[in-house]
Design an enzyme around this catalytic site. Structure first.
Site, mmCIF file in Angstrom:
data_model
loop_
_atom_site.group_PDB
_atom_site.id
_atom_site.type_symbol
_atom_site.label_atom_id
_atom_site.label_comp_id
_atom_site.label_asym_id
_atom_site.label_seq_id
_atom_site.Cartn_x
_atom_site.Cartn_y
_atom_site.Cartn_z
ATOM 1 N N GLU A 1 23.433 -2.119 -16.636
ATOM 2 C CA GLU A 1 22.845 -2.493 -15.343
ATOM 3 C C GLU A 1 23.208 -1.500 -14.250
ATOM 4 O O GLU A 1 24.293 -0.902 -14.277
ATOM 5 C CB GLU A 1 23.288 -3.896 -14.891
ATOM 6 C CG GLU A 1 22.562 -5.039 -15.573
ATOM 7 C CD GLU A 1 23.320 -5.595 -16.752
ATOM 8 O OE1 GLU A 1 22.746 -6.376 -17.528
ATOM 9 O OE2 GLU A 1 24.496 -5.204 -16.936
ATOM 10 N N THR A 2 22.304 -1.356 -13.317
ATOM 11 C CA THR A 2 22.501 -0.608 -12.078
ATOM 12 C C THR A 2 22.068 -1.508 -10.940
ATOM 13 O O THR A 2 21.041 -2.185 -11.037
ATOM 14 C CB THR A 2 21.661 0.681 -12.077
ATOM 15 O OG1 THR A 2 22.078 1.515 -13.165
ATOM 16 C CG2 THR A 2 21.806 1.445 -10.771
#
Length: 277
Positions: free
Chosen positions: A48-49
């Site tokens: 995830e970002t």
């Protein structure tokens, strides 16, 4: 036009650098569009970002958008803790409770003796897994149906289905063997007296193949709801995840008197700097 923004890569569910699950956090992202966010998330290639924006609600401290390399999520656990860590560090805040706004709603995050913890959001899907779906799960994980003690939908946003095996050893022995089109969590108890109560693994599909997530907050939150509700666990307890990947994730689960489940662990900066976006 691209500009320089503050950036942090935070390791979550660990007190030792590079043994948890990293999340990339872009601060001051309010002028970025969805396509730009998705492109950067694809480039970081992390599970995830996140992108921090001003809140749209007066009762939230900040808003976050959460992206995998393939798409946006309404909620995810380790990005919640990592984003809060980055926001607190950047804002210079020392408060004990922070309110995060995300697509799934408001999520409380608080300081604990183990680091930061989020209040588990409610399930959007629970209940028994039908036989057809269970056949898909066991085929994907290379399991015989008799190895499954129980299975439940445990979806608090990302879409998890959870499978209980006899013990932690059985969890660590899982070797995905077939195409995967579901997000699957696998859990099994450690022997009584062990430092950790449960071993957890999480698998998600990428181009039809199973990819293992190092340490997964949303999965641990929904599994905790299931284990506590069915009397298979008592809080507080400690779960271990990432062992099969050479990580050392430690997930602390506790409850309040009102039944709220809190999921937390250590958070620390591994990379700090700037991103041009």
């Amino acid at each position: 036009m691209a500009r320089v923004r503050e950036f942090r890569q935070v390791d979550v569910f660990t007190e030792v650098p590079c043994l948890g699950n990293p999340v990339a956090v872009v601060l001051d992202a309010d002028d970025l569009g969805t396509d730009e966010m998705q492109r950067f998330a694809r480039w970081t290639n992390l599970s995830e970002t996140t992108f921090v924006l001003p809140p749209t609600r007066s009762d939230a401290d900040y808003r976050v958008r959460i992206f995998t390399p393939a798409g946006e999520l309404p909620f995810a656990g380790h990005p919640t803790l990592g984003t809060c860590h980055a926001w607190l560090a950047t804002a210079g805040e020392q408060r004990d409770v922070v309110v995060q706004e995300c697509a799934a709603g408001l999520v409380d995050v608080r300081r604990t003796g183990a680091g930061l913890a989020f209040a588990a959001p409610p399930l959007v899907r629970g209940g028994d897994v039908d036989e057809a779906d269970l056949d898909r799960v066991t085929a994907a994980l290379g399991l015989d149906r008799t190895e499954v003690v129980d299975a439940q939908w445990a979806d608090n946003g990302p879409g998890w289905v959870a499978v209980l095996l006899a013990d932690a050893e059985a969890v660590l022995a899982v070797r995905p063997a077939g195409p995967l089109d579901l997000k699957i969590g696998v859990v099994g108890p450690h022997p009584p007296g062990s430092p950790e109560a449960f071993e957890v693994r999480g698998f998600f599909p990428v181009d039809g193949n199973a990819v293992e997530d190092p340490v997964t907050g949303s999965l641990n939150a929904s599994v905790a709801d299931w284990l506590l509700r069915t009397g298979r666990a008592t809080a507080p307890y400690l779960a271990r995840q990432g062992t099969a990947l050479g990580r050392g994730g430690r997930v602390h689960v506790s409850t309040d008197d009102d039944g709220t489940i809190w999921v937390g662990g250590g958070t620390l900066d591994v990379l700090t700097g700037h991103a041009t976006l």
